[in-house]
Scaffold this active site. Structure first.
Site, PDB file in Angstrom:
ATOM      1  N   GLU A 221       0.863  -1.172   0.000  1.00  0.00           N
ATOM      2  CA  GLU A 221       0.000   0.000   0.000  1.00  0.00           C
ATOM      3  C   GLU A 221       0.904   1.227   0.000  1.00  0.00           C
ATOM      4  O   GLU A 221       1.865   1.279   0.736  1.00  0.00           O
ATOM      5  CB  GLU A 221      -0.873  -0.016   1.251  1.00  0.00           C
ATOM      6  CG  GLU A 221      -2.207   0.573   1.016  1.00  0.00           C
ATOM      7  CD  GLU A 221      -3.346  -0.296   1.588  1.00  0.00           C
ATOM      8  OE1 GLU A 221      -4.470   0.139   1.464  1.00  0.00           O
ATOM      9  OE2 GLU A 221      -3.087  -1.371   2.143  1.00  0.00           O
ATOM     10  N   GLY A 222       0.603   2.182  -0.847  1.00  0.00           N
ATOM     11  CA  GLY A 222       1.411   3.396  -0.877  1.00  0.00           C
ATOM     12  C   GLY A 222       0.493   4.597  -0.825  1.00  0.00           C
ATOM     13  O   GLY A 222      -0.726   4.454  -0.703  1.00  0.00           O
TER      14      GLY A 222
ATOM     15  N   ASP B  73      10.797   9.871  -6.683  1.00  0.00           N
ATOM     16  CA  ASP B  73      10.441   9.295  -5.380  1.00  0.00           C
ATOM     17  C   ASP B  73      11.309   8.073  -5.081  1.00  0.00           C
ATOM     18  O   ASP B  73      10.804   6.993  -4.788  1.00  0.00           O
ATOM     19  CB  ASP B  73       8.950   8.937  -5.376  1.00  0.00           C
ATOM     20  CG  ASP B  73       8.420   8.640  -3.972  1.00  0.00           C
ATOM     21  OD1 ASP B  73       9.134   8.930  -2.984  1.00  0.00           O
ATOM     22  OD2 ASP B  73       7.298   8.112  -3.854  1.00  0.00           O
TER      23      ASP B  73
HETATM   24  N1  LIG Z   1       5.322  -4.803  -9.408  1.00  0.00           N
HETATM   25  C1  LIG Z   1       5.190  -5.103  -8.119  1.00  0.00           C
HETATM   26  N2  LIG Z   1       5.332  -6.379  -7.696  1.00  0.00           N
HETATM   27  C2  LIG Z   1       5.211  -6.688  -6.381  1.00  0.00           C
HETATM   28  N3  LIG Z   1       4.940  -5.794  -5.399  1.00  0.00           N
HETATM   29  C3  LIG Z   1       4.786  -4.510  -5.752  1.00  0.00           C
HETATM   30  C4  LIG Z   1       4.898  -4.098  -7.124  1.00  0.00           C
HETATM   31  N4  LIG Z   1       4.700  -2.764  -7.172  1.00  0.00           N
HETATM   32  C5  LIG Z   1       4.484  -2.352  -5.904  1.00  0.00           C
HETATM   33  N5  LIG Z   1       4.534  -3.388  -5.037  1.00  0.00           N
HETATM   34  C6  LIG Z   1       4.343  -3.303  -3.574  1.00  0.00           C
HETATM   35  O1  LIG Z   1       3.376  -2.299  -3.280  1.00  0.00           O
HETATM   36  C7  LIG Z   1       3.956  -1.237  -2.498  1.00  0.00           C
HETATM   37  C8  LIG Z   1       3.354   0.104  -2.892  1.00  0.00           C
HETATM   38  O2  LIG Z   1       3.572   0.318  -4.268  1.00  0.00           O
HETATM   39  P1  LIG Z   1       3.911   1.744  -4.869  1.00  0.00           P
HETATM   40  O3  LIG Z   1       5.166   2.237  -4.235  1.00  0.00           O
HETATM   41  O4  LIG Z   1       3.932   1.618  -6.354  1.00  0.00           O
HETATM   42  O5  LIG Z   1       2.655   2.574  -4.412  1.00  0.00           O
HETATM   43  P2  LIG Z   1       2.481   4.123  -4.238  1.00  0.00           P
HETATM   44  O6  LIG Z   1       1.085   4.377  -3.817  1.00  0.00           O
HETATM   45  O7  LIG Z   1       2.933   4.819  -5.501  1.00  0.00           O
HETATM   46  O8  LIG Z   1       3.476   4.403  -3.080  1.00  0.00           O
HETATM   47  P3  LIG Z   1       4.360   5.632  -2.755  1.00  0.00           P
HETATM   48  O9  LIG Z   1       3.871   6.061  -1.413  1.00  0.00           O
HETATM   49  O10 LIG Z   1       5.742   5.050  -2.733  1.00  0.00           O
HETATM   50  O11 LIG Z   1       4.205   6.632  -3.837  1.00  0.00           O
HETATM   51  C9  LIG Z   1       5.462  -1.358  -2.739  1.00  0.00           C
HETATM   52  O12 LIG Z   1       6.215  -0.814  -1.680  1.00  0.00           O
HETATM   53  C10 LIG Z   1       5.623  -2.868  -2.864  1.00  0.00           C
HETATM   54  O13 LIG Z   1       5.635  -3.468  -1.585  1.00  0.00           O
END
Ligand SMILES: Nc1ncnc2c1ncn2[C@@H]1O[C@H](COP(=O)(O)OP(=O)(O)OP(=O)(O)O)[C@@H](O)[C@H]1O
Length: 357
Positions: free
Chosen positions: A59-60, A178
């Protein structure tokens, strides 16, 4: 029922257009070289088992990521990661589509591949290759604590740097915006794959709102509100500090990790800050010092005093070549019972009701 279905289809079509689907289809039609799939809504629902909570892998700030299995049945199954983005507003629609067009062209062994998207939901869904061994943050700061050799750290650093150097280079120079250990994923062979990029394409007049995380944010940004490729170099420098020290720059107790590092470099006490696991390795101190010198250049101010990402990658590759990783070092990273292993069973749709039509 017919009226209901008609309304539902209209709504899905509306979402598609709202998210720039038409624009994207046109771009994909004109450029036949792009391997990018526009997925159907049903396929995504089935692949994620109706966005089942057990399929959540991360989750991000911008969305939730699900492990998903596409095409089970007659076709060969492909494991992918589906990112369910938070809603985007009208003003960001064009930018969102442009970003996707840039990202789906990026092809590098250390960059997570964007396979396609689905725009038939209230919020857009992005489909990426699935990267199975978690993030660099899990590896360095997760429990149980793992012993990660200097050779592994240098190899991962070189791979991530090569990914960023590739992003920064022509023909479509792109900023990551980021960089942090959570955005450096590790595949089944513990190879680094950078994810979650595409803050903005670099042009003459870079002016973007940083989506970066404070602990890794270039302090220069707070002075001139400009994000450049040297801001990525700064953030990468902080990641290198974490790799050398094993300390988490996002933890309260280390919120001044960058300054602490600079102080230690200044008064010759770096040995106290470096991760004891790697200090104890035979012949490590020379390479640790060289890597620390590189860090100092990456986090220097002003930004134009920092080396370009290509040079950072080159130096790290040299360090890594000087201390090759033993094959068994990767196996030792496996943690019993970790990883996400579920078998998708037909008809499991828990969570489906939570979806907007
Ligand atoms: N391609 C992938 N395969 C497996 N796990 C993934 C993948 N992409 C993301 N994740 C998991 O999901 C989490 C959140 O993804 P991501 O960083 O893309 O979300 P975000 O909402 O953009 O977060 P951020 O707060 O970093 O901007 C990652 O830290 C990772 O644990």
């Amino acid at each position: 029922t017919e009226v209901f279905l008609h309304k539902q289809n209209n709504k899905r079509q509306w979402y598609f257009e709202q998210h720039g689907g038409r624009m994207l289809s046109r771009i994909l039609e004109t450029d036949g070289n792009i391997a990018f799939t526009l997925y159907k809504r049903g396929d995504i629902v089935k692949a994620t088992r109706g966005f089942h909570k057990d399929n959540i892998v991360g989750e991000g700030a911008h969305g939730t990521v699900y492990k998903a299995i596409l095409g089970h049945g007659d076709t060969a199954a492909t494991v992918v990661a589906v990112k369910r983005c938070k809603q985007i507003d009208e003003s960001r629609k064009e930018e969102f589509v442009q970003e996707m067009v840039v990202l789906c062209r990026v092809d590098h062994p250390n960059i997570v591949r964007l396979l396609g998207c689905c725009l038939h939901f209230e919020a857009p869904m992005l489909v990426y290759e699935f990267v199975q061994n978690g993030t660099l943050s899990d590896l360095l700061h997760g429990t149980p604590r793992r012993r990660v050799t200097l050779a592994t750290r240098l190899r991962i650093a070189a791979e991530a740097a090569e990914a960023l150097a590739h992003l920064h280079s022509p023909p479509h120079p792109t900023l990551h915006g980021d960089i942090k250990p959570q955005n450096i994923l590790l595949d089944h062979r513990w190879v680094a794959k950078v994810s979650d990029f595409g803050c903005s394409t670099i042009d003459d007049n870079i002016q973007v709102v940083p989506k970066g995380t404070l602990a890794y944010l270039d302090p220069q940004f707070l002075q001139n509100f400009q994000i450049t490729n040297k801001s990525d170099v700064f953030s990468f420098g902080v990641v290198l500090i974490e790799l050398l020290t094993g300390k988490n720059a996002q933890a309260k107790e280390w919120k001044n990790l960058t300054t602490t590092f600079q102080n230690c470099m200044g008064n010759g006490t770096l040995g106290n800050l470096v991760d004891t696991d790697i200090v104890e390795e035979e012949g490590a101190m020379g390479l640790i010092n060289s890597a620390a010198q590189l860090v100092s250049r990456c986090i220097a101010s002003p930004g134009n005093a920092r080396p370009a990402m290509g040079l950072v990658a080159e130096e790290l590759r040299q360090f890594s070549d000087e201390m090759p990783e033993r094959p068994e070092a990767r196996q030792a990273l496996e943690v019993e019972g970790q990883g996400y292993s579920y078998t998708a069973s037909e008809g499991e749709t828990t969570g489906f009701n939570n979806l907007a039509a």
